[in-house]
Design a protein around this motif. Structure first.
Motif, PDB file in Angstrom:
ATOM      1  N   SER A 146      20.557 -34.697  22.037  1.00 57.31           N
ATOM      2  CA  SER A 146      21.413 -34.926  20.879  1.00 57.31           C
ATOM      3  C   SER A 146      21.455 -36.438  20.653  1.00 57.31           C
ATOM      4  N   ILE A 148      24.641 -39.926  20.104  1.00 55.07           N
ATOM      5  CA  ILE A 148      26.021 -40.279  19.788  1.00 55.07           C
ATOM      6  C   ILE A 148      26.240 -40.299  18.278  1.00 55.07           C
ATOM      7  N   CYS A 150      25.831 -37.887  16.475  1.00 48.95           N
ATOM      8  CA  CYS A 150      26.416 -36.599  16.084  1.00 48.95           C
ATOM      9  C   CYS A 150      27.919 -36.723  15.887  1.00 48.95           C
ATOM     10  N   GLU A 151      28.522 -37.761  16.489  1.00 48.83           N
ATOM     11  CA  GLU A 151      29.954 -38.005  16.321  1.00 48.83           C
ATOM     12  C   GLU A 151      30.234 -39.265  15.515  1.00 48.83           C
ATOM     13  N   GLU A 152      29.299 -40.211  15.534  1.00 50.62           N
ATOM     14  CA  GLU A 152      29.554 -41.521  14.929  1.00 50.62           C
ATOM     15  C   GLU A 152      28.377 -41.979  14.065  1.00 50.62           C
ATOM     16  N   GLY A 165      24.092 -33.162  15.551  1.00 54.96           N
ATOM     17  CA  GLY A 165      25.325 -32.401  15.711  1.00 54.96           C
ATOM     18  C   GLY A 165      25.024 -30.932  15.952  1.00 54.96           C
ATOM     19  N   SER A 169      26.115 -28.721  19.095  1.00 49.74           N
ATOM     20  CA  SER A 169      26.982 -27.555  18.875  1.00 49.74           C
ATOM     21  C   SER A 169      26.395 -26.255  19.409  1.00 49.74           C
ATOM     22  N   ARG A 244      27.303 -37.803  27.092  1.00 47.11           N
ATOM     23  CA  ARG A 244      27.000 -39.092  26.456  1.00 47.11           C
ATOM     24  C   ARG A 244      26.396 -40.047  27.478  1.00 47.11           C
ATOM     25  N   ARG A 250      30.497 -47.202  20.933  1.00 45.06           N
ATOM     26  CA  ARG A 250      31.039 -46.396  19.850  1.00 45.06           C
ATOM     27  C   ARG A 250      30.574 -47.039  18.553  1.00 45.06           C
TER      28      ARG A 250
END
Length: 251
Positions: A146, A148, A150-152, A165, A169, A244, A250
């Protein structure tokens, strides 16, 4: 699962994170199938000798992935692991200066990163369930990639973030389904690593990305990703998780 003596397919294994996995797993005594569209995998296979074989593979083509899995079974007698690293970035703004993009790039990124990963997972799992179980009932391990993002995800990363993502998931539902077959699956979500994708960026962009990593303040090294992949294989309690690997970055 100890990787020594196991056969592991690495999709996207010709370069970057995938090539690092190929080298580390082969060094630990695994037999590796390098599945990639990039012919550089042929040279890597030659470098590793009889521990590796190259299979030209387009992960978006189900028959192509099936051929790579079949090669693992025919050449080495079975398949115990798979690492899905094949992917593309495909940056594109939602609203370009000259108008709205066609959507072809979005479909292509989803097809390679998400659908391609799904092809690798399901076809590898089908081969793994034919394996005799170990003492603890384990038959195989799958690691997907995946991000990071996918979130940011950043501006211009809608397709990439959506694809990664999706990879994250689907990890838990697949883990639940494959549990009865003794197959584990884990997804690794790396931050910014030294890969061909990042190497193509201007030096100032690379420097800026490295400075955003709290510690260590540098780009990740592909072998650090490969080391985590090896640990996932060996630690039986890792299953259904997204891990992660980003130095606390971030975006």
């Amino acid at each position: 699962m100890q990787v020594e003596g196991r056969t592991i397919l690495v999709a996207g294994g010709s370069s970057g994170l995938g090539a690092a996995c190929v080298r580390r797993l082969a060094a630990r005594g695994a037999r590796v199938v390098i599945a990639d569209v990039d012919p550089a995998g042929e040279r890597l296979s030659a470098e590793l000798g009889d521990r590796a074989v190259f299979s030209p593979t387009d992960v978006t083509d189900e028959a192509s992935v099936a051929h790579a899995v079949g090669l693992a079974v025919d050449r080495f007698g079975g398949l115990s692991g798979a690492v899905a690293c094949a992917g593309i970035l495909g940056p594109e703004k939602l609203l370009a200066r000259e108008g709205v993009p066609s959507g072809a790039n979005f479909r292509r990124v989803i097809e390679v990163n998400l659908v391609g990963t799904f092809h690798v997972v399901r076809l590898a799992a089908d081969a793994m369930r034919a394996q005799p179980p170990g003492d603890d009932g384990e038959r195989g391990v799958i690691v997907t990639t995946s991000s990071i993002a996918c979130e940011e995800g950043q501006a211009g990363q809608a397709a990439y973030a959506a694809s990664k993502g999706g990879v994250a998931s689907m990890t838990l539902p697949i883990a639940r389904e494959l549990a009865r077959h003794g197959i584990r699956i884990v997804s690794v979500a790396p931050g910014v690593f030294e890969t061909p994708m990042i190497a193509a960026l201007p030096p100032e962009a690379r420097r800026s990305l490295a400075e955003q990593v709290p510690f260590p303040s540098r780009l990740g090294e592909p072998d650090e990703f490969a080391a985590l992949v090896e640990h996932v294989f060996e630690n039986r309690m890792l299953n259904g998780s997204v891990i992660r690997l980003d130095g606390a970055m971030r975006m």
